[in-house]
Design a protein around this motif. Sequence first.
Motif, PDB file in Angstrom:
ATOM      1  N   GLY A 107     -15.303  -6.899 -21.660  1.00  0.00           N
ATOM      2  CA  GLY A 107     -15.767  -5.708 -20.966  1.00  0.00           C
ATOM      3  C   GLY A 107     -17.254  -5.733 -20.668  1.00  0.00           C
ATOM      4  O   GLY A 107     -17.978  -6.668 -21.004  1.00  0.00           O
ATOM      5  N   SER A 108     -17.690  -4.663 -20.054  1.00  0.00           N
ATOM      6  CA  SER A 108     -19.083  -4.538 -19.641  1.00  0.00           C
ATOM      7  C   SER A 108     -19.941  -3.997 -20.785  1.00  0.00           C
ATOM      8  O   SER A 108     -19.421  -3.520 -21.795  1.00  0.00           O
ATOM      9  CB  SER A 108     -19.169  -3.573 -18.452  1.00  0.00           C
ATOM     10  OG  SER A 108     -18.837  -2.254 -18.888  1.00  0.00           O
ATOM     11  N   ASP A 109     -21.250  -4.047 -20.592  1.00  0.00           N
ATOM     12  CA  ASP A 109     -22.159  -3.471 -21.581  1.00  0.00           C
ATOM     13  C   ASP A 109     -21.889  -1.988 -21.764  1.00  0.00           C
ATOM     14  O   ASP A 109     -21.959  -1.466 -22.876  1.00  0.00           O
ATOM     15  CB  ASP A 109     -23.620  -3.681 -21.172  1.00  0.00           C
ATOM     16  CG  ASP A 109     -24.148  -5.058 -21.530  1.00  0.00           C
ATOM     17  OD1 ASP A 109     -23.374  -5.878 -22.080  1.00  0.00           O
ATOM     18  OD2 ASP A 109     -25.340  -5.315 -21.272  1.00  0.00           O
ATOM     19  N   GLU A 110     -21.573  -1.293 -20.686  1.00  0.00           N
ATOM     20  CA  GLU A 110     -21.304   0.153 -20.775  1.00  0.00           C
ATOM     21  C   GLU A 110     -20.035   0.429 -21.592  1.00  0.00           C
ATOM     22  O   GLU A 110     -20.005   1.347 -22.406  1.00  0.00           O
ATOM     23  CB  GLU A 110     -21.171   0.756 -19.367  1.00  0.00           C
ATOM     24  CG  GLU A 110     -21.062   2.262 -19.356  1.00  0.00           C
ATOM     25  CD  GLU A 110     -22.294   2.989 -19.865  1.00  0.00           C
ATOM     26  OE1 GLU A 110     -22.144   4.143 -20.301  1.00  0.00           O
ATOM     27  OE2 GLU A 110     -23.405   2.431 -19.831  1.00  0.00           O
ATOM     28  N   GLU A 111     -19.003  -0.388 -21.396  1.00  0.00           N
ATOM     29  CA  GLU A 111     -17.779  -0.227 -22.188  1.00  0.00           C
ATOM     30  C   GLU A 111     -18.036  -0.500 -23.662  1.00  0.00           C
ATOM     31  O   GLU A 111     -17.563   0.228 -24.539  1.00  0.00           O
ATOM     32  CB  GLU A 111     -16.678  -1.161 -21.667  1.00  0.00           C
ATOM     33  CG  GLU A 111     -16.142  -0.763 -20.320  1.00  0.00           C
ATOM     34  CD  GLU A 111     -15.239  -1.839 -19.711  1.00  0.00           C
ATOM     35  OE1 GLU A 111     -14.245  -1.449 -19.090  1.00  0.00           O
ATOM     36  OE2 GLU A 111     -15.538  -3.037 -19.865  1.00  0.00           O
ATOM     37  N   LEU A 112     -18.814  -1.529 -23.932  1.00  0.00           N
ATOM     38  CA  LEU A 112     -19.162  -1.854 -25.312  1.00  0.00           C
ATOM     39  C   LEU A 112     -19.951  -0.705 -25.944  1.00  0.00           C
ATOM     40  O   LEU A 112     -19.659  -0.273 -27.052  1.00  0.00           O
ATOM     41  CB  LEU A 112     -19.973  -3.153 -25.364  1.00  0.00           C
ATOM     42  CG  LEU A 112     -20.527  -3.561 -26.725  1.00  0.00           C
ATOM     43  CD1 LEU A 112     -19.420  -3.690 -27.757  1.00  0.00           C
ATOM     44  CD2 LEU A 112     -21.284  -4.874 -26.603  1.00  0.00           C
ATOM     45  N   LYS A 113     -20.934  -0.202 -25.223  1.00  0.00           N
ATOM     46  CA  LYS A 113     -21.729   0.927 -25.723  1.00  0.00           C
ATOM     47  C   LYS A 113     -20.835   2.117 -26.035  1.00  0.00           C
ATOM     48  O   LYS A 113     -20.948   2.745 -27.090  1.00  0.00           O
ATOM     49  CB  LYS A 113     -22.807   1.322 -24.724  1.00  0.00           C
ATOM     50  CG  LYS A 113     -23.709   2.443 -25.235  1.00  0.00           C
ATOM     51  CD  LYS A 113     -24.656   2.919 -24.169  1.00  0.00           C
ATOM     52  CE  LYS A 113     -24.009   4.094 -23.531  1.00  0.00           C
ATOM     53  NZ  LYS A 113     -24.732   4.902 -22.645  1.00  0.00           N
ATOM     54  N   ASN A 114     -19.918   2.431 -25.147  1.00  0.00           N
ATOM     55  CA  ASN A 114     -19.016   3.574 -25.354  1.00  0.00           C
ATOM     56  C   ASN A 114     -18.138   3.385 -26.593  1.00  0.00           C
ATOM     57  O   ASN A 114     -17.903   4.332 -27.344  1.00  0.00           O
ATOM     58  CB  ASN A 114     -18.158   3.817 -24.119  1.00  0.00           C
ATOM     59  CG  ASN A 114     -18.962   4.331 -22.944  1.00  0.00           C
ATOM     60  OD1 ASN A 114     -20.058   4.873 -23.106  1.00  0.00           O
ATOM     61  ND2 ASN A 114     -18.449   4.144 -21.745  1.00  0.00           N
ATOM     62  N   ARG A 115     -17.660   2.177 -26.797  1.00  0.00           N
ATOM     63  CA  ARG A 115     -16.818   1.916 -27.971  1.00  0.00           C
ATOM     64  C   ARG A 115     -17.625   1.966 -29.260  1.00  0.00           C
ATOM     65  O   ARG A 115     -17.162   2.483 -30.271  1.00  0.00           O
ATOM     66  CB  ARG A 115     -16.090   0.586 -27.812  1.00  0.00           C
ATOM     67  CG  ARG A 115     -15.056   0.702 -26.659  1.00  0.00           C
ATOM     68  CD  ARG A 115     -14.135  -0.445 -26.523  1.00  0.00           C
ATOM     69  NE  ARG A 115     -13.308  -0.600 -27.711  1.00  0.00           N
ATOM     70  CZ  ARG A 115     -12.690  -1.734 -28.004  1.00  0.00           C
ATOM     71  NH1 ARG A 115     -12.798  -2.777 -27.216  1.00  0.00           N
ATOM     72  NH2 ARG A 115     -11.954  -1.825 -29.087  1.00  0.00           N
ATOM     73  N   ILE A 116     -18.845   1.449 -29.228  1.00  0.00           N
ATOM     74  CA  ILE A 116     -19.714   1.533 -30.402  1.00  0.00           C
ATOM     75  C   ILE A 116     -20.051   2.992 -30.690  1.00  0.00           C
ATOM     76  O   ILE A 116     -19.997   3.447 -31.835  1.00  0.00           O
ATOM     77  CB  ILE A 116     -20.992   0.687 -30.206  1.00  0.00           C
ATOM     78  CG1 ILE A 116     -20.640  -0.799 -30.277  1.00  0.00           C
ATOM     79  CG2 ILE A 116     -22.051   1.052 -31.250  1.00  0.00           C
ATOM     80  CD1 ILE A 116     -21.781  -1.728 -29.898  1.00  0.00           C
ATOM     81  N   PHE A 117     -20.392   3.748 -29.656  1.00  0.00           N
ATOM     82  CA  PHE A 117     -20.720   5.157 -29.843  1.00  0.00           C
ATOM     83  C   PHE A 117     -19.521   5.930 -30.402  1.00  0.00           C
ATOM     84  O   PHE A 117     -19.702   6.852 -31.193  1.00  0.00           O
ATOM     85  CB  PHE A 117     -21.188   5.783 -28.535  1.00  0.00           C
ATOM     86  CG  PHE A 117     -22.642   5.553 -28.218  1.00  0.00           C
ATOM     87  CD1 PHE A 117     -23.337   4.459 -28.726  1.00  0.00           C
ATOM     88  CD2 PHE A 117     -23.326   6.418 -27.403  1.00  0.00           C
ATOM     89  CE1 PHE A 117     -24.678   4.250 -28.429  1.00  0.00           C
ATOM     90  CE2 PHE A 117     -24.664   6.233 -27.107  1.00  0.00           C
ATOM     91  CZ  PHE A 117     -25.345   5.145 -27.620  1.00  0.00           C
ATOM     92  N   ALA A 118     -18.318   5.559 -30.002  1.00  0.00           N
ATOM     93  CA  ALA A 118     -17.126   6.227 -30.547  1.00  0.00           C
ATOM     94  C   ALA A 118     -17.027   5.992 -32.053  1.00  0.00           C
ATOM     95  O   ALA A 118     -16.664   6.900 -32.813  1.00  0.00           O
ATOM     96  CB  ALA A 118     -15.870   5.725 -29.834  1.00  0.00           C
ATOM     97  N   ARG A 119     -17.360   4.811 -32.513  1.00  0.00           N
ATOM     98  CA  ARG A 119     -17.354   4.513 -33.954  1.00  0.00           C
ATOM     99  C   ARG A 119     -18.459   5.292 -34.667  1.00  0.00           C
ATOM    100  O   ARG A 119     -18.259   5.808 -35.760  1.00  0.00           O
ATOM    101  CB  ARG A 119     -17.522   3.016 -34.193  1.00  0.00           C
ATOM    102  CG  ARG A 119     -16.293   2.222 -33.827  1.00  0.00           C
ATOM    103  CD  ARG A 119     -16.585   0.728 -33.982  1.00  0.00           C
ATOM    104  NE  ARG A 119     -15.418  -0.058 -33.669  1.00  0.00           N
ATOM    105  CZ  ARG A 119     -14.672  -0.677 -34.560  1.00  0.00           C
ATOM    106  NH1 ARG A 119     -14.943  -0.592 -35.831  1.00  0.00           N
ATOM    107  NH2 ARG A 119     -13.633  -1.385 -34.188  1.00  0.00           N
ATOM    108  N   ILE A 120     -19.622   5.333 -34.046  1.00  0.00           N
ATOM    109  CA  ILE A 120     -20.740   6.073 -34.634  1.00  0.00           C
ATOM    110  C   ILE A 120     -20.403   7.548 -34.736  1.00  0.00           C
ATOM    111  O   ILE A 120     -20.684   8.191 -35.751  1.00  0.00           O
ATOM    112  CB  ILE A 120     -22.028   5.839 -33.815  1.00  0.00           C
ATOM    113  CG1 ILE A 120     -22.521   4.396 -34.020  1.00  0.00           C
ATOM    114  CG2 ILE A 120     -23.117   6.843 -34.185  1.00  0.00           C
ATOM    115  CD1 ILE A 120     -23.648   3.973 -33.098  1.00  0.00           C
TER     116      ILE A 120
END
Length: 145
Positions: free
Chosen positions: A56-69
């Motif tokens: 995925g893209s950087d934005e998708e990765l950021k969104n998934r990390i933020f969901a964990r946070i």
Amino acid sequence: MSERIIRIFISHSWDYEKHYKTLSSWIFGENWSSGQARLKFEDYSVPRNDPIHTRGSDEELKNRIFARIALSHVIVIPTGMYASHSKWIKKEIAGAKGYEKPILGVNPWGQERRSVFVKKAAKEIVGWNKEGVVKKIWQFYSSNQ
């Protein structure tokens, strides 16, 4: 004895994964308690074998990390200098701030230079000591419940 489930996100750089492995073994590898409460820590970090960081893209990765946070109670970040140069650790700090999650900075043992970026973001900083790390995580958790 009651049980408290505490979700922890450990921020890390895979180039310096030994800090993550040590913190992870301290927090998740032992049985912890405080008074009559059994502390059960759950790991909400991004493991190396999780495809979250390879697809995925950087934005998708950021969104998934933020969901964990967002689901975590405490964010733990080693203060190694690599944190100042990691775009992902900076994004994780931004996510923690956005979701109002307390950040615990941990000074790796023997490390003389520390990330000012992590130091400024952290609610508190502790030394490289498992009891100190777990005690502070419990304090952050219990003060927000």
